[in-house]
Design a protein around this motif. Structure first.
Motif, mmCIF file in Angstrom:
data_model
loop_
_atom_site.group_PDB
_atom_site.id
_atom_site.type_symbol
_atom_site.label_atom_id
_atom_site.label_comp_id
_atom_site.label_asym_id
_atom_site.label_seq_id
_atom_site.Cartn_x
_atom_site.Cartn_y
_atom_site.Cartn_z
ATOM 1 N N GLY A 263 0.654 -1.293 0.007
ATOM 2 C CA GLY A 263 0.106 -0.107 0.122
ATOM 3 C C GLY A 263 0.645 1.374 -0.058
ATOM 4 N N ASN B 104 -7.372 5.712 -1.326
ATOM 5 C CA ASN B 104 -7.300 4.598 -2.556
ATOM 6 C C ASN B 104 -7.743 5.261 -3.791
ATOM 7 O OD1 ASN B 104 -6.562 1.908 -1.176
ATOM 8 N ND2 ASN B 104 -8.557 1.825 -0.321
ATOM 9 N N ASP C 5 -7.490 -0.795 -2.800
ATOM 10 C CA ASP C 5 -6.166 -0.503 -3.116
ATOM 11 C C ASP C 5 -5.832 -0.594 -4.650
ATOM 12 O OD1 ASP C 5 -3.336 0.337 -3.140
ATOM 13 O OD2 ASP C 5 -2.915 -1.057 -1.668
ATOM 14 N N ARG D 127 -4.646 -2.512 1.555
ATOM 15 C CA ARG D 127 -4.738 -1.692 2.671
ATOM 16 C C ARG D 127 -5.605 -2.455 3.411
ATOM 17 N NH1 ARG D 127 -4.632 2.748 -0.841
ATOM 18 N NH2 ARG D 127 -2.509 3.719 -0.890
#
Length: 398
Positions: free
Chosen positions: A216, A289, A336, A397
């Motif tokens: 991430g 995101n 993500d 994430r």
């Protein structure tokens, strides 16, 4: 590529003392106090036009670095912050203020993000944003404590209003990344977006920042004014975006005045963090995101037709494509954009991560640079914060 460009930094070891080291980089450092014009990359990025739409207002960027010096160009743009620096040897009760910076690295990163351009200081890309300074032992004989200090800083940022974390610092896989990883996951669970410099060791062994390999985290590489990846920019499967890493205003040695030098992936990371602040300021209802996704979608891609390359990632961050041209689909708020299989951190067809000549990206929108490594404090013996290759597939994430 200019023939004055040299590899940034080297390893030095002695007496068990660990500190970060700064090497001057390209050419001679020239005082830039008289040069108050906005840097060329702001013009190419159409910063003035973007600021009419969004200037970063409402967004706090945590700069986890060497602290910040209160300067006229930063007035009203820097929050109180915190210091997690370890006390000096023999003075266990001593504490360092967050608004202090022995080496100027954190101050330079802060100015690149929110500076107002006054008193000879740089104009930041997101002047309406706020910086939360989080001071660590970068550049001191206690630099071996940076991983644990940075981990505390990441958690502090998550609990104190930051939306973005800027990590223009790095460590290799032999350092206690196990302390940083859960802190990163905690910040991501709180909705923060994290950017980390890839490093300035692209030549030779090409050590890359282990933080950028964490799931991430968005790894940032450096390009020059023409959109070409700079030879010293560390590169690999964890490079996601890139920005200017060539000449820009940074603090001179010993944090005295402003000088013009190559900025490297440190500055590039600050500019990508500022780009995210601009986009998030214009779209405050988006998630981390979604901000990351539109930055990736609108990046100036490699000119060889690859979806991404190990040198520039998906390309050069171009926030103007989002703010002015209204491009980019934010997509799902909880997915993500770097999660497999869409971007599994493998070289795209046609991309050559070991090419001796760095590739170009479509970019003529962004471009300039601060050193990845930092000066030791009063110690004649020191070792640079090492950057060893750590490859991890980035997942969603938490």
């Amino acid at each position: 590529m200019q023939d004055t460009i040299r590899r940034h930094g080297s390893w030095r070891r002695a007496a068990g003392v660990v500190a970060a080291v700064l090497t001057v980089g390209a050419g001679t450092a020239v005082p830039a106090a008289a040069d108050t014009d906005a840097p060329g990359y702001l013009t190419k990025m159409k910063a003035q036009e973007m600021w009419k739409v969004a200037d970063g207002s409402g967004i706090t960027v945590a700069v986890i670095d060497s602290g910040v010096t209160d300067l006229p160009g930063l007035k009203g743009r820097v929050l109180e912050g915190v210091s997690f620096m370890e006390p000096p040897v023999g003075r266990p009760d001593f504490t360092y203020p967050p608004h202090g910076d022995f080496i100027g690295h954190g101050t330079s990163m802060t100015a690149a993000i929110v500076g107002d351009g006054s008193a000879g200081s740089p104009q930041g890309l997101a002047p309406g944003a706020k910086v939360l300074p989080i001071r660590t032992s970068v550049g001191t004989p206690m630099a071996f404590m940076v991983p644990s200090e940075a981990a505390r800083g990441i958690r502090y940022a998550a609990d104190n209003g930051a939306k973005i974390i800027n990590l223009s610092i790095g460590m290799d896989s032999s350092w206690p990344i196990d302390k940083v990883k859960p802190a990163v996951e905690y910040a991501q669970s709180k909705g923060l977006l994290i950017f980390a410099a890839m490093g300035n060791e692209g030549e030779g062994k090409n050590w890359t920042n282990a933080i950028a390999a964490l799931p991430g985290v968005i790894g940032v590489g450096a390009i020059d004014e023409d959109g070409t990846a700079m030879p010293f920019s560390s590169h690999g499967p964890d490079t996601d975006l890139s920005s200017v890493g060539s000449k820009a205003q940074i603090r001179c040695d010993e944090n005295k005045g402003w000088c013009t030098r190559n900025g490297g992936t440190s500055l590039a990371t600050s500019l990508v963090s500022a780009s995210a602040a601009l986009v998030w300021s214009a779209h405050p209802d988006w998630t981390a995101n979604q901000v990351a996704r539109v930055l990736i979608q609108t990046a100036g891609a490699p000119t060889d037709g690859s979806k991404r390359s190990d040198w520039v990632g998906y390309g050069i961050a171009r926030p103007r494509k989002v703010l002015l041209d209204h491009e980019g689909d934010p997509g799902a708020p909880d997915v993500d954009p770097l999660a497999p299989p869409a971007a599994a951190k493998t070289p795209a067809p046609g991309a050559d991560s070991t090419a001796s000549v760095p590739p170009r990206a479509e970019a003529a929108d962004a471009h300039a640079g601060i050193s990845w490594q930092w000066p030791a404090l009063g110690a004649a013996v020191a070792v640079g914060l090492g950057l060893a290759v750590t490859v991890m597939v980035k997942r969603r994430r938490r």
